[in-house]
Design a protein around this motif. Structure first.
Motif, mmCIF file in Angstrom:
data_model
loop_
_atom_site.group_PDB
_atom_site.id
_atom_site.type_symbol
_atom_site.label_atom_id
_atom_site.label_comp_id
_atom_site.label_asym_id
_atom_site.label_seq_id
_atom_site.Cartn_x
_atom_site.Cartn_y
_atom_site.Cartn_z
ATOM 1 N N PHE A 33 -5.862 -3.882 0.566
ATOM 2 C CA PHE A 33 -4.475 -4.452 0.938
ATOM 3 C C PHE A 33 -4.069 -5.240 -0.397
ATOM 4 C CE2 PHE A 33 -1.563 -7.364 2.809
ATOM 5 C CZ PHE A 33 -0.518 -6.484 3.118
ATOM 6 N N ILE A 34 -5.078 -6.402 -0.676
ATOM 7 C CA ILE A 34 -4.572 -7.572 -2.032
ATOM 8 C C ILE A 34 -4.268 -6.407 -3.247
ATOM 9 C CG2 ILE A 34 -5.251 -8.961 -3.330
ATOM 10 C CD1 ILE A 34 -7.192 -10.263 -1.070
ATOM 11 N N ALA A 35 -5.247 -5.622 -3.276
ATOM 12 C CA ALA A 35 -4.793 -4.552 -4.580
ATOM 13 C C ALA A 35 -3.449 -4.026 -4.371
ATOM 14 C CB ALA A 35 -5.863 -3.547 -4.850
ATOM 15 N N SER A 36 -3.084 -3.455 -3.176
ATOM 16 C CA SER A 36 -1.732 -2.573 -3.076
ATOM 17 C C SER A 36 -0.862 -3.676 -3.316
ATOM 18 C CB SER A 36 -1.789 -2.082 -1.645
ATOM 19 O OG SER A 36 -2.726 -1.040 -1.365
ATOM 20 N N GLN A 37 -0.708 -4.704 -2.854
ATOM 21 C CA GLN A 37 0.438 -5.883 -2.934
ATOM 22 C C GLN A 37 0.311 -6.030 -4.380
ATOM 23 O OE1 GLN A 37 -1.069 -9.005 -0.416
ATOM 24 N NE2 GLN A 37 0.815 -8.977 0.582
ATOM 25 N N LYS A 38 -0.781 -6.144 -5.107
ATOM 26 C CA LYS A 38 -0.733 -6.501 -6.725
ATOM 27 C C LYS A 38 0.138 -5.380 -7.477
ATOM 28 C CE LYS A 38 -2.112 -10.185 -8.080
ATOM 29 N NZ LYS A 38 -0.987 -11.229 -8.400
ATOM 30 N N ARG A 39 -0.431 -4.061 -7.009
ATOM 31 C CA ARG A 39 0.295 -2.889 -7.526
ATOM 32 C C ARG A 39 1.838 -2.673 -7.361
ATOM 33 N NH1 ARG A 39 0.713 2.932 -5.820
ATOM 34 N NH2 ARG A 39 1.347 3.898 -7.788
ATOM 35 N N ILE A 40 2.449 -3.274 -6.157
ATOM 36 C CA ILE A 40 3.875 -3.195 -5.845
ATOM 37 C C ILE A 40 4.438 -4.343 -6.715
ATOM 38 C CG2 ILE A 40 5.505 -3.954 -3.956
ATOM 39 C CD1 ILE A 40 3.296 -2.535 -1.853
ATOM 40 N N GLU A 41 3.776 -5.738 -6.646
ATOM 41 C CA GLU A 41 4.280 -6.756 -7.573
ATOM 42 C C GLU A 41 4.353 -6.200 -8.972
ATOM 43 O OE1 GLU A 41 2.539 -10.718 -9.657
ATOM 44 O OE2 GLU A 41 2.089 -10.376 -7.755
#
Length: 190
Positions: free
Chosen positions: A133-141
């Protein structure tokens, strides 16, 4: 193959011999040739997939009828359509082998059995899902805060070997630009 999974789990939680035996009894080992589909739209995703060897991709077809890759999974990474898996609803995604792949899979009933009999595995899956989930948030950022070229360079710095493994058009789809733009970025590098 099962050693890859149990070694990965041991990085996050303690495993006893009985836990390892339990894991081995509930998972299934599968091999998929390159381009084989593990999941297609309108089917329910009934398994979580752990990549022991190879590479998978998760994608959908967008309104322009282009493939939009949202996730890759390489060795020691998990992949699934969690929405479909958890809610037992038809998926809108494809999961496809990018390379010949060796996969360890587990069904939802077997996963629940694991959680009941070995609570430390519930902790393991929580940690893994939190990291994803953290990786997905970073990718969106990164999609919103970096230029296409910055996103490519950043991804290349994090995963230089991975960039050599996957076709250029797939990487372009994942990073959110066209294969032609990818060619231009790569040409600048030379």
């Amino acid at each position: 193959m099962l050693n890859n999974l149990t070694n990965h789990i041991k990085k996050f939680v303690e495993l006893h011999d009985a836990d390892v035996e339990l894991i081995n009894s509930v998972v299934t080992i599968k091999q998929f040739k390159k381009k084989t589909f593990l999941l297609e739209p309108d089917h329910v995703c009934r398994e979580l997939y752990f990549v022991s060897k190879g590479c998978l991709r998760l994608y959908f077809i967008n309104k322009k009828l282009n493939e939009q890759i949202t996730q890759f999974a390489i060795e020691n990474w998990w992949m699934s359509d969690l929405g479909s898996f958890e809610n037992t609803q038809p998926s809108s995604y494809y999961i496809q082998a990018v390379e010949n792949s060796e996969i360890v899979s587990i069904s939802k009933p077997k996963l629940e059995e694991l959680f009941e009999k070995a609570p430390s595995l519930e902790r393991y899956f929580r940690i893994v899902q939190q990291r994803a989930f953290i990786a997905s948030q970073k990718r969106i950022e990164y999609i919103y805060s970096m230029s296409d070229e910055e996103r490519y360079r950043h991804f290349n710095s994090l995963f230089p070997d991975f960039i050599q493994r996957i076709p250029q058009y797939m990487l372009a789809s994942y990073l959110g630009f066209t294969p032609q733009f990818m060619s231009k970025i790569r040409a600048k590098k030379v």
